[in-house]
Structures are given as structure tokens and as C-alpha cells.
Design an enzyme around this catalytic site. Structure first.
Site, PDB file in Angstrom:
ATOM      1  N   LYS A 263     -10.359 -30.536  37.725  1.00 10.96           N
ATOM      2  CA  LYS A 263      -9.326 -30.107  36.788  1.00 10.96           C
ATOM      3  C   LYS A 263      -8.051 -30.926  36.988  1.00 10.96           C
ATOM      4  O   LYS A 263      -7.830 -31.487  38.066  1.00 10.96           O
ATOM      5  CB  LYS A 263      -8.985 -28.629  37.015  1.00 10.96           C
ATOM      6  CG  LYS A 263     -10.068 -27.643  36.654  1.00 10.96           C
ATOM      7  CD  LYS A 263      -9.608 -26.227  36.964  1.00 10.96           C
ATOM      8  CE  LYS A 263     -10.678 -25.197  36.624  1.00 10.96           C
ATOM      9  NZ  LYS A 263     -10.900 -25.066  35.167  1.00 10.96           N
ATOM     10  N   ASP A 274      -9.356 -17.068  39.060  1.00  9.53           N
ATOM     11  CA  ASP A 274     -10.690 -17.183  38.466  1.00  9.53           C
ATOM     12  C   ASP A 274     -11.666 -16.153  39.035  1.00  9.53           C
ATOM     13  O   ASP A 274     -12.825 -16.120  38.630  1.00  9.53           O
ATOM     14  CB  ASP A 274     -11.238 -18.600  38.660  1.00  9.53           C
ATOM     15  CG  ASP A 274     -12.162 -19.030  37.538  1.00  9.53           C
ATOM     16  OD1 ASP A 274     -12.080 -18.446  36.442  1.00  9.53           O
ATOM     17  OD2 ASP A 274     -12.965 -19.952  37.747  1.00  9.53           O
ATOM     18  N   ARG A 337     -20.635 -19.582  34.457  1.00  7.84           N
ATOM     19  CA  ARG A 337     -21.923 -19.184  33.872  1.00  7.84           C
ATOM     20  C   ARG A 337     -23.078 -19.419  34.844  1.00  7.84           C
ATOM     21  O   ARG A 337     -24.111 -18.761  34.744  1.00  7.84           O
ATOM     22  CB  ARG A 337     -22.129 -19.924  32.555  1.00  7.84           C
ATOM     23  CG  ARG A 337     -22.258 -21.424  32.669  1.00  7.84           C
ATOM     24  CD  ARG A 337     -21.917 -22.131  31.366  1.00  7.84           C
ATOM     25  NE  ARG A 337     -20.484 -22.090  31.086  1.00  7.84           N
ATOM     26  CZ  ARG A 337     -19.922 -22.597  29.990  1.00  7.84           C
ATOM     27  NH1 ARG A 337     -20.673 -23.181  29.067  1.00  7.84           N
ATOM     28  NH2 ARG A 337     -18.626 -22.519  29.802  1.00  7.84           N
TER      29      ARG A 337
END
EC number: 3.4.11.1
Length: 482
Positions: A263, A274, A337
Site C-alpha cells: 500500500k 483492518d 477474502r
């Protein structure tokens, strides 16, 4: 903060300050209950109109309570739930450092807002000073709510207290830095909860070897770059074991650098948030234990740290999930995910009635919905409607987004069963579609809270959302199921 309700002003209590909410269209009638010295001349001199959030000190004008103030609602009939937080903040900001015990006359407030107003007071009263050498001087402990008619019965007050406890706990966890709050720490927090409520909670912690034995190589692809080992934690709330459980699955990436798909540095400090999905699951479990709702719930936390290193997953790597499906990892910053898909497969062993996953999953959801609404994705219309209703009741609102087959082809990979990203468009939707492939054996909904789990700027910090929504959803199920 504790609440007590009264039908009239409790003259025999120890409250030190009185706030009276007043309707701009019924100002005089709202104040008939109180003998206020020189009221007419004060209103004339100050030109007080009871506009929204307008205050008028009446110090020394009430014999029953020398320290009193009026707080305007504007036209109460037109008041919207979104404004309750502002009213609560005005009262808390004024009282929190001065008084242990206050009273608020809420008779002018529409009855349907009484629960939300009490909840807003608890949210406004939250402060985080764990790592400051100078602590907040908060002294407010007790609030008396006064109204001849109110929706705040014993059950509603118990729910307010439980949500306050769970939401504050979730906020504390979210606000802790990544060097303190890492995957093993979240597991320790779960075990500490079980020790606090041994009659209600059963906790299981999976280590990385156990995950490997189960074939959870999507999860392990995320945690392998970190020196901090990942953990999957389940907390079974056992108040009603004969029911099929509601399973809550929380993304717990305790710090997300993006991995090899690194990032940008600006704002990366906020990637400690997060794990707020996992924090909300822990907060909801705590709230359940406080409220002792008769329902069977399992909380599951997918806790990992996403770091770049010589051991980290590379873009293009292919892994096999616990379900047997293979995934091409095109972007290591789409890691949530990956930890979730194996956890969503693992929780099938609980034979769930419904499964709700909560994750700070995509920046695309923030672009779509901003910081106001959480994204709701579900192929189940009934479940989606229940969550939407709970969101409105708790003012922890969601907006339903599509999760339909038309988007699935965007996840096609030439080398594996599925890619972990779906291209530049509809990122929140394709992320939900990815998860949907692992949830086809049970009723499922996905909450993308990337925009709502924390705030930036002057109000920076975790919000504890969606604990209010989840607790309302569970309370509604208890009410419906008797």
C-alpha cells in the site's frame, strides 16, 4: 454509564444537572412541569426559540435543580434520527467532566427515538486514553431519563447497556496499535472473555499447523509473510444450544501493509483498523453475555497480519482453499477474502441457521457509500430485509448491494478456479461474489464495513459498528422465535 427512567423529575436523587429537551412549537407546554423563575423575561431577553441544538442555561432559576439548561429540538415532529447524535454530543460534552449524575427530560422527544437517544449518549461518552499519560477526566456515571411516556422498558434499557459495553469494547480493540493488537492478542482476548463468562462461552483457537492440517492454504497465504502467526478463533455463546446457531465471522487482519502488493505510505497507520470486523464480533459476543439473550450464536475470528517479507505470497501464486477450490492471488492486498473464505468453510461444522461475515473488505465500498452506510450483500432476500430492519432500528444502517451471477465471470482465472480480484470496476461486488462461492451451503450475508468501522480526521478512531446492528438483529430473532 447507567440509565434509570422516571415519569417525573426525581427530586430525591443525587443528580447534579438537569437538561430539558424542548420543542420549538410547544416550548411553553414543555416547561409547564417545572417552576422556572422569570421564564418569560429570560426567553424574551435571550430570544431563545428552541431551534435545533440551541441551548439556554437557566442556572439558579429552578428550585428543584439549580444547574439546568434547555436544549432545543427544533420542530420535534420533523426531527430525524440522524440528529440525535448531535444532541447527545452537546449534553455529554458539557456534562462529562463536571457531573457524576445528570437528568434529562426527554418528554418532548418523539417516543420512537428514546432508545436511539440513550444509545447516542453512550456513544458520545466514549473516550480512548489507554496510551496517554494524561487520562480523560470523565466522571459521568448515571443518567436519569424523564418522560411520562417512554419506549424504554426494562428490556430496552438492558439492550442499551449491553450494546454500550460491546461497542466500547470493540472500539478499544480497534484503536489499539498493531504492535499490541496482533493475531495472538485477539485469541487471548477471546479466552479472557470466556474466563469472564465461563457459563456462557466456549472458545477454540486454531494455530497455523492445525489450519494446514485442514487445508486452509488461502488463509496461510496471508499470514506466511509475518513473524506473527495467524489464528482462527471461535467463541460459542451457549445460551440456547438446541437452536441452530447464528454464526458471525469477522475479518481480523491486525495490520494490513498490502503484502508484496504494498500500500502507499500515506494513511497506512489506519490499517490497524483492518481488524474491526473481528472486533465487532468480539464486541457482539460481549454484549450477548451482558444481555444474556436466549439464542445460540457462534463468533469466528480470522486473525492474521499481512506483511511483506522473503516468505510472503507473491502476486500470481496459486493456493488451494479448505473447500478444495484453487485461487490465483493476483493482488496480495486483496487478503481479507482469503482469510475469510477458509473461515467460512470451517464454520460449516456448526450447521448454522444463518452466517453473517463482517469485514473492512474494500475501498470500493467506501467510494460507493462513504462513511455513512455499510454495504450489505446477500442472495437471501429475507435475511437481507432482517438486517436492513435491524440497521434502521439501531441507526447502524446498511445499503443493499448486488451479489449476482452476472459479476462472477470477472473472477475467472486462466490458471485456477478463481482469481482473488475481479478487475477495476465493481470491486465491492466482486469481493462479495468471491465470498459467495464459499457460502452456498447455508444462508449468508456479507457486511462490508470498510467505510463505517472507523473515522479519520479530528474524530479519528474506531466506531464499534456494526455492534448495534448485530445486537438488534439478534434481539429481533429472540423476539420472533419467542
Amino acid at each position: 454509564m447507567k440509565f434509570t427512567t422516571y415519569t417525573t423529575f426525581p427530586e430525591q436523587t443525587s443528580n447534579e444537572s438537569l437538561w430539558i429537551l424542548v420543542d420549538s412549537e410547544q416550548l411553553q407546554s414543555n416547561l409547564n412541569t417545572y417552576q422556572i423563575n422569570n421564564l418569560e423575561s429570560i426567553l424574551t431577553a435571550t430570544q431563545f426559540k428552541a431551534n435545533f441544538n440551541e441551548t439556554l442555561p437557566l442556572f439558579g432559576q429552578l428550585s428543584t435543580q439549580p444547574h439546568s439548561q434547555l436544549l432545543g429540538l427544533g420542530k420535534a415532529a420533523e426531527l430525524q434520527a440522524a440528529k440525535l447524535a448531535k444532541l447527545a454530543q452537546t449534553i455529554i460534552k458539557s456534562a462529562q467532566n463536571k457531573f457524576k449524575h445528570i437528568a434529562i427530560d426527554i418528554a418532548a422527544l418523539p417516543v420512537e427515538y428514546h432508545y436511539l437517544f440513550a444509545l447516542s449518549l453512550t456513544q458520545a461518552a466514549y473516550g480512548y486514553d489507554e496510551f496517554k499519560s494524561k487520562k480523560n477526566e470523565f466522571v459521568l456515571q448515571q443518567v436519569d431519563l424523564i418522560s411520562s411516556q417512554t419506549s424504554l422498558d426494562e428490556n430496552q434499557l438492558a439492550l442499551v447497556h449491553a450494546v454500550q459495553s460491546g461497542q466500547s469494547y470493540a472500539r478499544d480493540l480497534g484503536n489499539r496499535p498493531g504492535n499490541i493488537c496482533f493475531p495472538e492478542y485477539l485469541a487471548e482476548q477471546a479466552l479472557a472473555l470466556a474466563a469472564e463468562f465461563p457459563d456462557l462461552l466456549k472458545v477454540t483457537v486454531l494455530n497455523e499447523q492445525q489450519m494446514a492440517d485442514l487445508g486452509m492454504y488461502a488463509f496461510l497465504a496471508v499470514s506466511k509473510g509475518s513473524e506473527r502467526p495467524g489464528r482462527i478463533v471461535t467463541l460459542e455463546y451457549q445460551a440456547q444450544l438446541e437452536q441452530a446457531p447464528v454464526v458471525l465471522v469477522g475479518k481480523g487482519v491486525t495490520f494490513d501493509t498490502g503484502g508484496i502488493s504494498l500500500k502507499p505510505g500515506l494513511g497506512m497507520d489506519e490499517m490497524k483498523f483492518d481488524m474491526c470486523g473481528a472486533a465487532s464480533v468480539l464486541g457482539t459476543i460481549r454484549a450477548l453475555c451482558e444481555a444474556r439473550l436466549p439464542i445460540h450464536v457462534v463468533g469466528a475470528i480470522a486473525a492474521a497480519e499481512n506483511m511483506p517479507s522473503g516468505k510472503a505470497t507473491r502476486p500470481g501464486d496459486i493456493v488451494t482453499t479448505m473447500s478444495g477450490q484453487t485461487v490465483e492471488i493476483l493482488n496480495t492486498d486483496a487478503e481479507g477474502r482469503l482469510v475469510l473464505c477458509d473461515t467460512l468453510t470451517y464454520i460449516k461444522r456448526f450447521n448454522p441457521a444463518v452466517v453473517i461475515d463482517i469485514a473492512t473488505l474494500t475501498g470500493a465500498c467506501v467510494v460507493a457509500l462513504g462513511k455513512v452506510l455499510s454495504g450489505l450483500f446477500s442472495p437471501d432476500d429475507t435475511l437481507a430485509a432482517e438486517l436492513q430492519q435491524a440497521g434502521e432500528q439501531s441507526f447502524d444502517r446498511v445499503w443493499r448491494m448486488p451479489v449476482i451471477d452476472d459479476y462472477q465471470e470477472l473472477l475467472d482465472s486462466p490458471f485456477a478456479d478463481i482469481a482473488n480480484i475481479g478487475g477495476p470496476h465493481g470491486g465491492a461486488i466482486t469481493a462479495a461474489c468471491f465470498l459467495e462461492r464459499f457460502t452456498r451451503d447455508y444462508r449468508w450475508a456479507h457486511l462490508d464495513v470498510a467505510g463505517t468501522a472507523w473515522l479519520s480526521g479530528s474524530a479519528k478512531g474506531a466506531t464499534g459498528r456494526p455492534v448495534p446492528l448485530l445486537m438488534q438483529f439478534l434481539a429481533n430473532r429472540v423476539s420472533t422465535n419467542g
